[in-house]
Design an enzyme around this catalytic site. Structure first.
Site, PDB file in Angstrom:
ATOM      1  CE1 TYR A 114      60.525  38.110 -23.433  1.00  0.00           C
ATOM      2  CE2 TYR A 114      59.662  36.045 -23.427  1.00  0.00           C
ATOM      3  CZ  TYR A 114      60.054  37.225 -23.938  1.00  0.00           C
ATOM      4  OH  TYR A 114      60.129  37.128 -25.417  1.00  0.00           O
ATOM      5  CE  LYS A 159      30.977  20.400 -16.987  1.00  0.00           C
ATOM      6  NZ  LYS A 159      30.130  20.892 -15.910  1.00  0.00           N
TER       7      LYS A 159
END
Ligand SMILES: *Cc1c(COP(=O)(O)O)cnc(C)c1O
Length: 377
Positions: free
Chosen positions: A267, A42
């Protein structure tokens, strides 16, 4: 395609299909020849790539596959047909999607039926269409996620002809805490699943995922469904995995800069340099699945890469497409050198711990922008 005509890619994701097959072999040996080892593919084979993974598993003798969604099943059926393997079963774990019933016989997919509503829809569809494709039945033994309740399973087993009408060939359940061998829910789920199996003595039975395989032979039944272990993930939560690493993520240094003590990086200016530093810029960020939660700050260290055998810690926040690592202690570091971010030295489990998540999420988040190389298989 020759290397001379293309620029060197800044990031490289190498998937070692030989290691993947070796991991499957470890499980095959552990469960013995009477137990079938299915493949769980999956979510694009946990982010590694459905087609190459399915082909490698197929070549190693895997004949039953589990996907989550019907579209994944359709894609997988095409891969298996192209490999000329009609002797394969594909189970769709999330069950029947209303209105899509006809896709299952067309692509020879078996829904994993997990509610009385789905059983009724599927049986009605089979009777009306004459479709002969089978199904699996999921019985919940303690997760309260997918699956019939035990009471519903008892009622279903007692009603004549309904198992045949739904074409059920496999009965399964799923363990909630298999990665914690001492958890009391494991024994409760095992006892409940034994009752389930006794209700359907003619069906094959399946309980164990990867960790379940390692809980012992009483958890194996007729078929096991290992996913993460085959992809090199952990088997016991918090312990080193006995599996071989399958994924290697490397990023080239695109720039090296000198920065002086007292300056900040990235940042938010969350990390201040304590010494004059050499900082290496890598072209990987959270848009590539390298979660921002693995950032570093003055308060808490982040993930670490490896360069020439030494640790290179992350500095400052991870941004969308870039991150910075400290190479001050690796004097030979140069532009173009490849820093290992995940691999044999930095395990998926290490990275997951730094991100505050699990190896499953690290693998299924792996970005689409990497150059992907499949080795072996
Ligand atoms: C995903 C899944 C598996 C595989 O689990 P792993 O922990 O990756 O081995 C097995 N069974 C079900 C029902 C699943 O959803």
């Amino acid at each position: 395609m020759t290397e001379a005509t293309l620029p060197a890619p800044p990031t490289r994701l190498t998937l070692d299909l030989d290691a993947l097959v070796a991991n499957r072999r470890t499980i095959v040996e552990r469960v013995g020849s009477r137990v079938e080892v299915a493949g769980v593919v999956k979510a694009d084979a946990y982010g590694l790539g459905l087609a190459p993974v399915a082909r490698a598993l197929l070549a190693d003798g895997c004949r039953s596959f589990f996907v989550a969604h019907v579209d994944e099943g359709i894609e997988l059926r095409a891969v298996l047909d192209a490999a000329r393997h009609p002797d394969t079963r594909i189970f769709v774990l999330n069950g029947l999607t209303p209105g899509n019933e006809c896709l299952y016989p067309t692509h020879r997919l078996s829904p994993v039926l997990g509610s009385t509503a789905e059983i009724a829809e599927w049986s009605g569809f089979r009777a009306a269409s004459g479709a002969s494709v089978g199904a699996a039945l999921h019985v919940d033994t303690g997760m309260n996620r997918h699956g019939l309740t035990l009471a519903e399973a008892r009622a279903f087993a007692a009603e004549a002809g309904v198992v045949e009408a739904a074409g059920v060939t496999l009965v399964m359940s799923h363990l909630a805490c298999a990665d914690e061998p001492g958890h009391p829910l494991n024994a409760i789920q095992l006892a409940r699943f034994r009752e389930v199996r006794a209700l359907f003595p003619h069906l094959s039975a399946s309980l164990a995922n990867s960790s379940g395989v390692f809980l012992g032979a009483d958890h194996h039944f007729d078929l096991v469904r290992p996913g993460i272990a085959v992809y090199g993930g952990a088997v016991v939560s918090g312990e080193a995995t006995p599996m071989r690493p399958v994924v290697r993520l490397e990023a080239a240094i695109v720039q090296i800069r000198e920065a002086v003590a007292g300056e900040t990086v990235g940042y938010g200016a969350r990390q201040t340099l304590r010494r004059a530093s050499r900082l290496a810029l890598l072209s990987v960020g959270y848009a590539d699945g390298f979660h921002r939660s693995a950032s570093s700050s003055d308060g808490a260290g982040g993930a670490e890469g490896r360069l020439h055998g030494r640790a290179v810690p992350m500095v400052g926040r991870i941004s969308m497409d870039l991150m910075v690592v400290d190479v001050t202690d690796v004097p030979e570091a140069a532009r173009g050198d490849m820093v290992e971010l995940i691999g044999a030295q930095v395990t998926v489990q290490d990275v997951a711990a730094r991100m505050g998540t699990i190896d499953y999420e690290v693998l299924t988040s792996l970005g689409r922008r990497y150059e992907r190389i499949h080795r072996g298989g």
